[in-house]
Write a protein that holds these residues in place. Structure first.
Motif, PDB file in Angstrom:
ATOM      1  N   LEU A   1       0.876  -1.181   0.000  1.00  0.00           N
ATOM      2  CA  LEU A   1       0.000   0.000   0.000  1.00  0.00           C
ATOM      3  C   LEU A   1       0.907   1.222   0.000  1.00  0.00           C
ATOM      4  CD1 LEU A   1      -2.694  -0.880   2.728  1.00  0.00           C
ATOM      5  CD2 LEU A   1      -3.139  -0.610   0.287  1.00  0.00           C
ATOM      6  N   ASP A   2       0.305   2.400  -0.257  1.00  0.00           N
ATOM      7  CA  ASP A   2       1.095   3.618  -0.185  1.00  0.00           C
ATOM      8  C   ASP A   2       1.035   4.114   1.263  1.00  0.00           C
ATOM      9  OD1 ASP A   2       2.587   5.757  -0.883  1.00  0.00           O
ATOM     10  OD2 ASP A   2       0.993   6.818  -1.949  1.00  0.00           O
ATOM     11  N   TRP A   3       2.128   4.030   1.975  1.00  0.00           N
ATOM     12  CA  TRP A   3       2.152   4.370   3.407  1.00  0.00           C
ATOM     13  C   TRP A   3       2.248   5.870   3.620  1.00  0.00           C
ATOM     14  CZ3 TRP A   3       0.694  -0.024   5.172  1.00  0.00           C
ATOM     15  CH2 TRP A   3       1.131  -1.203   4.567  1.00  0.00           C
ATOM     16  N   PRO A   4       1.878   6.394   4.727  1.00  0.00           N
ATOM     17  CA  PRO A   4       1.231   5.704   5.833  1.00  0.00           C
ATOM     18  C   PRO A   4      -0.213   5.312   5.499  1.00  0.00           C
ATOM     19  CG  PRO A   4       1.226   8.062   6.241  1.00  0.00           C
ATOM     20  CD  PRO A   4       1.999   7.845   4.968  1.00  0.00           C
ATOM     21  N   TYR A   5      -0.702   4.282   6.202  1.00  0.00           N
ATOM     22  CA  TYR A   5      -2.100   3.860   6.080  1.00  0.00           C
ATOM     23  C   TYR A   5      -2.975   5.035   6.525  1.00  0.00           C
ATOM     24  CZ  TYR A   5      -5.949   0.448   6.350  1.00  0.00           C
ATOM     25  OH  TYR A   5      -7.101  -0.267   6.152  1.00  0.00           O
ATOM     26  N   ARG A   6      -3.988   5.354   5.725  1.00  0.00           N
ATOM     27  CA  ARG A   6      -4.863   6.493   6.042  1.00  0.00           C
ATOM     28  C   ARG A   6      -6.336   6.098   5.916  1.00  0.00           C
ATOM     29  NH1 ARG A   6      -3.115   8.506   1.243  1.00  0.00           N
ATOM     30  NH2 ARG A   6      -2.004   6.549   1.310  1.00  0.00           N
ATOM     31  N   GLU A   7      -7.166   6.656   6.749  1.00  0.00           N
ATOM     32  CA  GLU A   7      -8.616   6.444   6.668  1.00  0.00           C
ATOM     33  C   GLU A   7      -9.333   7.763   6.911  1.00  0.00           C
ATOM     34  OE1 GLU A   7     -11.045   5.043   5.673  1.00  0.00           O
ATOM     35  OE2 GLU A   7     -10.255   3.111   5.062  1.00  0.00           O
ATOM     36  N   GLY A   8     -10.637   7.767   6.679  1.00  0.00           N
ATOM     37  CA  GLY A   8     -11.397   8.987   6.902  1.00  0.00           C
ATOM     38  C   GLY A   8     -12.850   8.691   7.200  1.00  0.00           C
ATOM     39  N   LEU A   9     -13.485   9.601   7.909  1.00  0.00           N
ATOM     40  CA  LEU A   9     -14.931   9.527   8.184  1.00  0.00           C
ATOM     41  C   LEU A   9     -15.520  10.915   7.958  1.00  0.00           C
ATOM     42  CD1 LEU A   9     -14.982   7.635  11.635  1.00  0.00           C
ATOM     43  CD2 LEU A   9     -15.541   6.648   9.385  1.00  0.00           C
ATOM     44  N   ARG A  10     -16.807  10.953   7.619  1.00  0.00           N
ATOM     45  CA  ARG A  10     -17.498  12.230   7.632  1.00  0.00           C
ATOM     46  C   ARG A  10     -17.641  12.618   9.104  1.00  0.00           C
ATOM     47  NH1 ARG A  10     -23.112  12.071   4.558  1.00  0.00           N
ATOM     48  NH2 ARG A  10     -23.745  11.410   6.630  1.00  0.00           N
ATOM     49  N   ILE A  11     -17.726  13.925   9.400  1.00  0.00           N
ATOM     50  CA  ILE A  11     -17.694  14.363  10.802  1.00  0.00           C
ATOM     51  C   ILE A  11     -18.836  13.750  11.629  1.00  0.00           C
ATOM     52  CG2 ILE A  11     -18.928  16.541  10.326  1.00  0.00           C
ATOM     53  CD1 ILE A  11     -16.045  16.438  12.783  1.00  0.00           C
ATOM     54  N   ASP A  12     -20.018  13.598  11.019  1.00  0.00           N
ATOM     55  CA  ASP A  12     -21.128  13.046  11.808  1.00  0.00           C
ATOM     56  C   ASP A  12     -20.913  11.550  12.076  1.00  0.00           C
ATOM     57  OD1 ASP A  12     -21.503  12.631   9.059  1.00  0.00           O
ATOM     58  OD2 ASP A  12     -23.672  12.476   9.239  1.00  0.00           O
ATOM     59  N   GLU A  13     -20.232  10.856  11.177  1.00  0.00           N
ATOM     60  CA  GLU A  13     -19.897   9.448  11.432  1.00  0.00           C
ATOM     61  C   GLU A  13     -18.881   9.365  12.575  1.00  0.00           C
ATOM     62  OE1 GLU A  13     -20.202   7.485   6.986  1.00  0.00           O
ATOM     63  OE2 GLU A  13     -18.351   8.489   7.510  1.00  0.00           O
ATOM     64  N   ALA A  14     -17.910  10.277  12.534  1.00  0.00           N
ATOM     65  CA  ALA A  14     -16.873  10.275  13.570  1.00  0.00           C
ATOM     66  C   ALA A  14     -17.456  10.605  14.939  1.00  0.00           C
ATOM     67  CB  ALA A  14     -15.782  11.274  13.203  1.00  0.00           C
ATOM     68  N   MET A  15     -18.478  11.471  14.961  1.00  0.00           N
ATOM     69  CA  MET A  15     -19.080  11.909  16.231  1.00  0.00           C
ATOM     70  C   MET A  15     -20.196  10.978  16.698  1.00  0.00           C
ATOM     71  SD  MET A  15     -17.586  14.521  17.363  1.00  0.00           S
ATOM     72  CE  MET A  15     -16.684  16.025  17.017  1.00  0.00           C
TER      73      MET A  15
END
Ligand code: MTE
Length: 322
Positions: free
Chosen positions: A187-201
């Motif tokens: 994979l292309d490091w570093p491993y990265r992820e994301g959430l929409r703010i309401d998913e994160a909260m």
């Protein structure tokens, strides 16, 4: 031959270790091929999220399950953590090279109080009951795990995100001295992820620091990782060192590798097939010494958490925004 053709494997082989390795090898070989015109939607912007309020009882009900827990031995030996190898058994067999103390997470971007939080400060002030969550987790297989952790929201709020914080981006440590896999091009490091703010909260989204009452082992993402129970496992980024509030949908490691297969939202959704396999059923890790997998079981929308999370996606075409 296109990357898509090169990656074609029969659906019944998807979790076979050799196939996984071959797929990673092919991905590395095609790493310079542009995105094939297939979008997983990063770059475009989805409609703004609807306003949703959850009653405390609705949130609490998400943490209850009477399903059989997956055995500790299986939770800790059947893992994906490419920084320690691409085979399911590699992470648990890898030398214990990750130094998990001291460990801080840098939090920045669109927030009033950027700063750092030490992993040991995360659980302060919580009762044991508040810290243990029983959740189903799904990838090509599924498990039921008693996590130890803290709602991500309670951590994020300390940094006072601003109205420009539309998404949250997460980054894993990428130190080849501690993580041998980072020297490989899986994979292309570093491993990265994301959430929409309401998913994160959302109250079901956890920063987990342990399972079965013990601190996380290296293979499970020590010392802290994300758990988003209504999404596929790759959203569960491990060994997090940075969290950023951002305005645009962030790029993620898996989307970057295969945009057509790993959409940003990646909700567990039996109605939307993966380009190469059906998502209608899943294999539960069986929990017996003689058999790793039980029979296939029907996969439920949002992994059974629809009551708690379906509202977040009202008005969003989940076939397009998979
Ligand atoms: N996080 C990092 N840093 N590196 C990875 O390779 N794999 C993801 C996710 N988090 C991964 C990661 C995938 S694909 C899955 S299925 C889950 O971790 C697996 O978590 P588990 O091994 O604790 O079951």
């Amino acid at each position: 031959m296109s990357l898509r053709d090169a990656l074609k494997v029969p659906a019944n082989q998807i979790t076979d270790e050799a196939v996984y390795r071959e797929r990673r090898r092919l991905l590395a070989a095609f790493a310079t091929v542009p995105a094939l015109g297939l979008s997983g939607c990063v770059g475009a912007e989805p409609p703004p999220p609807p306003k949703v309020t959850l009653t405390p009882e609705q949130a609490r009900s998400g943490f209850r399950t009477d399903e059989t827990l997956t055995r500790f031995e299986d939770v800790t030996t059947y893992n994906n953590f490419y920084e320690f190898g691409t085979g399911k058994a590699d992470p648990s067999r890898a030398p214990r090279t990750l130094r998990t103390r001291p460990w801080t997470v840098a939090v920045g971007g669109h927030c009033a109080k950027p700063g750092k939080v030490g992993v040991d400060d995360l659980l302060k002030g919580l009762t044991p009951e508040e810290r243990v969550y029983r959740l189903r987790c799904v990838e090509g297989w599924s498990m039921v795990i008693p996590w130890l952790g803290v709602p991500l929201a309670s951590v994020l709020k300390r940094f006072e995100p601003t109205s420009q914080a539309k998404y949250v981006a997460f980054t894993t440590l990428a130190d080849p001295k501690q993580m041998p896999g980072v020297a490989w091009s899986s994979l292309d490091w570093p491993y990265r992820e994301g959430l929409r703010i309401d998913e994160a909260m959302h109250p079901l989204t956890l920063l987990a620091t342990g399972l079965y009452g013990k601190p996380l082992l290296q293979q499970n993402g020590a010392p802290l990782r994300l758990v988003v129970p209504w999404k596929y496992g790759f959203k569960s980024i491990k060994s997090i060192v940075a969290i950023d509030f951002v305005e645009k949908m962030p790029e993620t490691a898996w989307h970057e590798a295969q945009p057509s297969e790993y959409g940003f939202f990646s909700n567990v959704n039996p109605a939307v097939d993966h380009p190469r396999w059906s998502q209608k059923t899943e294999r539960r890790i069986a929990g017996t010494a003689s058999k790793l997998f039980a029979e296939r079981i029907p996969t439920r929308p949002f992994n059974g958490y629809a009551e708690q999370v379906a509202g977040l996606y009202r008005g969003l075409d989940l076939k397009k925004w998979f």
